[in-house]
Design a protein around this motif. Sequence first.
Motif, mmCIF file in Angstrom:
data_model
loop_
_atom_site.group_PDB
_atom_site.id
_atom_site.type_symbol
_atom_site.label_atom_id
_atom_site.label_comp_id
_atom_site.label_asym_id
_atom_site.label_seq_id
_atom_site.Cartn_x
_atom_site.Cartn_y
_atom_site.Cartn_z
ATOM 1 N N TYR A 28 0.599 -1.054 -0.166
ATOM 2 C CA TYR A 28 -0.117 0.079 -0.161
ATOM 3 C C TYR A 28 0.961 1.283 -0.225
ATOM 4 O O TYR A 28 0.555 2.130 -0.295
ATOM 5 C CB TYR A 28 -0.743 -0.246 0.904
ATOM 6 N N GLU A 29 1.577 1.099 0.297
ATOM 7 C CA GLU A 29 2.885 2.552 0.915
ATOM 8 C C GLU A 29 3.899 2.435 0.207
ATOM 9 O O GLU A 29 4.484 3.499 -0.176
ATOM 10 C CB GLU A 29 3.371 2.689 2.193
ATOM 11 N N VAL A 124 2.668 9.208 9.560
ATOM 12 C CA VAL A 124 2.294 9.352 8.575
ATOM 13 C C VAL A 124 3.076 9.449 7.031
ATOM 14 O O VAL A 124 3.591 10.818 7.641
ATOM 15 C CB VAL A 124 1.036 9.895 8.300
ATOM 16 N N LEU A 125 3.032 9.023 6.232
ATOM 17 C CA LEU A 125 3.717 9.864 5.000
ATOM 18 C C LEU A 125 2.635 10.714 4.562
ATOM 19 O O LEU A 125 0.865 10.264 4.396
ATOM 20 C CB LEU A 125 3.552 8.412 3.949
ATOM 21 N N TRP A 127 1.866 11.419 1.551
ATOM 22 C CA TRP A 127 1.192 11.598 0.693
ATOM 23 C C TRP A 127 -0.313 10.698 1.145
ATOM 24 O O TRP A 127 -1.007 10.632 0.062
ATOM 25 C CB TRP A 127 1.906 10.650 -0.573
ATOM 26 N N ASN A 128 0.053 10.261 2.095
ATOM 27 C CA ASN A 128 -1.330 9.324 2.807
ATOM 28 C C ASN A 128 -2.533 9.982 2.535
ATOM 29 O O ASN A 128 -2.773 10.296 4.090
ATOM 30 C CB ASN A 128 -0.662 8.393 3.344
ATOM 31 N N THR A 129 -2.943 10.937 1.809
ATOM 32 C CA THR A 129 -4.370 11.841 2.643
ATOM 33 C C THR A 129 -5.392 11.344 2.784
ATOM 34 O O THR A 129 -6.158 11.195 3.965
ATOM 35 C CB THR A 129 -4.756 12.816 0.931
ATOM 36 N N SER A 131 -5.342 8.082 4.867
ATOM 37 C CA SER A 131 -4.836 8.492 7.046
ATOM 38 C C SER A 131 -4.667 9.632 6.929
ATOM 39 O O SER A 131 -5.404 9.757 8.564
ATOM 40 C CB SER A 131 -3.785 7.575 6.378
#
Length: 162
Positions: A28-29, A124-125, A127-129, A131
């Motif tokens: 996913y990441e 949290v990354l 780009w991980n909108t 989340s």
Amino acid sequence: MTEALSIRFATREDVPIIFSFIKALADYEKLSHEVVASESDIDHSLFGAPQGQPEVILARLNGKDVGFALFFHNYSTFLGRKGIYLEDLFVLPEYRGKGVGKNLLSRLAAIAVERDCGRLEWSVLDWNTPSIEFYKSLHAEAMDEWTVYRLTGDALKNLSQL
């Protein structure tokens, strides 16, 4: 049909499902290439190491393991208290939006309160909108003034030899 959700601490028998969640999270990441751990490594670090090892809670929905949270204790010198650092939170895509992630975080917050921790934190990354929006809905605060630094591989070895 009512869906039955339960949260429990993982046991050694859960290592294969934990490892499968780790690989799914890495997919996913977009970080699958960074997974070098094996089931044996996960087994040893979670259940074979001395006190202070990471812990895992698992979410089960209608008899199927659908998500996990892996965490460990850290310490705040400013608070003078230990905290909990959430290393990984993952819910299988087809079970998102059903309250699984929220229930995992709620149980983790309860563990932090039970253990007299001063904080619960995670990364949290950027780009991980999805989340980020989820965490904001829980009133979590971004620590924008902090930058994470990391040493690995040769840089870690080189520094250790100074």
